[in-house]
Design an enzyme around this catalytic site. Structure first.
Site, PDB file in Angstrom:
ATOM      1  N   GLY A  57      -2.363  -1.070  -3.574  1.00 57.71           N
ATOM      2  CA  GLY A  57      -3.386  -0.751  -2.773  1.00 57.71           C
ATOM      3  C   GLY A  57      -4.250  -1.935  -2.098  1.00 57.71           C
ATOM      4  O   GLY A  57      -3.491  -2.678  -1.230  1.00 57.71           O
ATOM      5  N   SER A  58      -5.356  -2.054  -2.056  1.00 52.65           N
ATOM      6  CA  SER A  58      -6.143  -3.020  -1.250  1.00 52.65           C
ATOM      7  C   SER A  58      -5.762  -4.715  -1.539  1.00 52.65           C
ATOM      8  O   SER A  58      -6.010  -5.397  -0.731  1.00 52.65           O
ATOM      9  CB  SER A  58      -7.575  -2.955  -1.445  1.00 52.65           C
ATOM     10  OG  SER A  58      -8.099  -1.708  -0.798  1.00 52.65           O
TER      11      SER A  58
END
Length: 580
Positions: A304-305
């Protein structure tokens, strides 16, 4: 008459052939193949001895694994009293044994009277013993009663996934050690450090107490018990790890209390790039599900981020981090309808600290036109593509790996996706085909914290002989092709600090810790759902602390969870607070 003689001759010939075959078979069993009989190479002498002896294993002879202070992680030794079953018919000093051990004489008598094999009294049975107590026991000089140091596995296994386990694997053993004649029942390293260091940990011989018995388990030759041990001053060896037992227990406790079912945590000493703690959920259970055998801290998963650090680094290196640039963070990652999180108009720095997906869509598509392979080359420079655990040559073992199960990372599964703006945007925020290991993320944080110099992560410091002399010390080693330039590192350090210091940053909860934390959150969609239809995510927080004088890099991931139950931030907070 002639026919009868013929029959007699024929019978004699058959009997003679049978006796010759029987004689040949007996010769094979007793003369020629006594130590390696059959396809399984059974030692017939050893097996015949086993039939007429009883023994108690004091130490299996396998080398041990200890933490950085020398505390046992795999198996240690405990002061113990060994009582052989034949003493039940003798007038043995049970009252004195009870007094020394602190146990009830009645309980000891009960254990011995029901025993079919030697009874071992140790701490786990309530026997409080010291080395001097063993001396007192042995001063009785009573056959069948002995005070010895017995090998004991910890009641609660710490660092179980990184330590690994052993198992009986005769086929694997033969392939791994074609020149050695190992007993079929010998356990070899099946995972973790037990597997990595198996060649060093293999036992030379066992330490045991034994005596000969008849069919009723009574002593054959009086009550003399033999003590059999290896007198070597060098073996078995110890593997001294970099793990800290206190930090390991803190990490495991935090994960358990938070209720994380799948995932774990990695803690690294930044200056030495040494592994201090590593825990994976679910807990290791050799007889349980296959998922419990996996060390998820060495498995690749969607970040993810967290991966925005890679995109941010590339943007900085290519001059796209303009302080005056503004991004409409009310839009979704592809510049379409409004995003669920309405973040407004943000700068590059704010987009990073508040994790705006749209900004990284814009930047990634600008970058890929300018530098088509920027994502994979930047990820490689930051140590996310190739294994980061220590590997090298140890004596004649080339390609020796301290983390044998460590997986590689991936950025693109299909390079044609680089032509799709949507695929580029997804990849830039750690979705699509991006897969990295938590260990590599932790090492990336350590690399940024120490100023951009990439180093291999060590989990073993040295191999020690039995007498404590060093056999081999693992040197610190730089990671090939992993290096971040000074300017980019300074900018990344500022961005990671802002994640916590920004009042709207995704790491704002860590502002209450007694020191400043730098880090990055991540939420990755897995594309899977639970039984109730909830979307499953991987929730991350990765960082280092204290920000102004970094000591620790820590990564926590709560994998395959739902957003309302994600506990990565809580675990990160608890571990950091416990380290102080």
């Amino acid at each position: 008459m002639r026919a009868i003689k013929k029959r007699i001759v024929s019978v004699c010939v058959v009997i003679t052939i049978f006796l010759l075959i029987l004689t040949a078979r007996l010769a094979e069993l007793q003369l020629f193949r006594t130590e390696s009989f059959g396809s399984h190479h059974i030692n017939l002498i050893e097996e015949s001895v086993k039939q007429r002896t009883q023994s108690v294993l004091i130490d299996d002879g396998r080398g041990s694994i200890v933490d950085r202070r020398g505390e046992p992680l795999s198996a240690g030794v405990e002061p113990s009293v060994v009582l052989f079953p034949f003493i039940k018919s003798l007038n043995w000093p049970s009252e004195k044994v009870a007094s020394i051990t602190g146990m009830s004489e009645g309980i000891i008598h009960s254990l011995v009277s029901r025993a079919k094999k030697p009874v071992i009294l140790s701490k786990k049975d309530g026997a409080e013993l010291t080395q001097s107590d063993l001396t007192k026991i042995n001063e009785f000089k009573f056959p069948g009663v002995y005070g010895v140091m017995v090998q004991e596995k910890p009641s609660e296994l710490s660092a179980s996934h990184i330590i690994g386990y052993t198992a009986e694997m005769p086929v694997t053993a033969k392939k791994r050690y074609p020149d050695k004649k190992l007993p079929l029942t010998m356990k070899i390293g099946a995972a973790g450090l037990q597997k990595a260091f198996d060649a060093f940990l293999l036992p030379e011989s066992e330490t045991k107490l034994l005596y000969h018995v008849d069919a009723n388990n009574n002593p054959l030759f009086g009550v003399n018990v033999k003590y059999i041990a290896d007198s070597s001053a060098h073996y078995p060896v110890k593997i001294k790890t970099t793990l800290d037992s206190d930090m390991q227990q803190l990490t495991e406790k935090a994960l358990t209390q938070a209720g994380i079912k799948k995932g774990g945590a990695v803690l690294i000493d930044i200056q030495s790039s040494s592994l201090l703690a590593m825990a994976s959920k679910p807990d290791l259970n050799v007889n349980g599900s296959s998922s419990s055998l996996s060390n998820y801290m060495l498995e690749s998963m969607k970040p993810g981020s967290i991966f925005k650090i890679v995109t941010a680094a590339a943007a900085i290196e290519n001059g796209l981090d303009h302080p005056s640039a503004r991004y409409n963070c009310n839009l979704n990652p592809y510049g379409g309808a409004e995003e669920d999180r309405q973040l407004g108009s943000l700068s590059f720095d704010q987009s990073f600290s508040r994790s705006c997906n749209y900004t990284f869509n814009v930047l990634s598509n600008q970058l890929i036109k300018k530098v088509p392979d920027y994502m994979e080359t930047t990820a490689e420079k930051m140590g996310l593509v190739h294994p980061v655990g220590w590997q090298g040559t140890v004596f004649h073992y080339s390609g020796f790996k301290q983390f044998p199960e460590e997986k590689q990372g991936t950025v693109w599964s299909d390079n044609r996706d680089k032509g799709s703006p949507k695929a580029v945007a997804q990849t830039a925020i750690g979705q699509k085909d991006v897969q990295v290991t938590p260990l590599s993320i932790a090492n990336m944080m350590a690399t940024i914290a120490r100023g951009g110099k990439g180093m291999e992560v060590k989990t073993a410091e040295e191999i020690l002989y039995k007498n404590g002399i060093s056999m081999y010390r693992f040197p610190n080693s730089e990671l090939a092709n992993v290096s971040i330039d000074h300017y980019t590192v300074q900018k990344l350090q500022k961005l990671l600090r802002l994640v916590v210091s920004d009042e709207k940053g995704t790491g704002v909860r860590f502002r209450t810790l007694p020191f400043e934390v730098s880090g990055k959150s991540g939420t990755a969609e897995t594309g899977r759902k639970d039984a109730e239809g909830h979307n499953l995510i991987n929730k991350w927080f990765a960082g280092y602390f204290p920000s102004d004088s970094p000591r620790y890099a820590l990564v926590v991931v709560d994998a395959d969870t739902i957003a309302s139950k994600a506990a990565a931030n809580q675990v990160f907070y608890d571990i950091a607070a416990g380290l102080k």
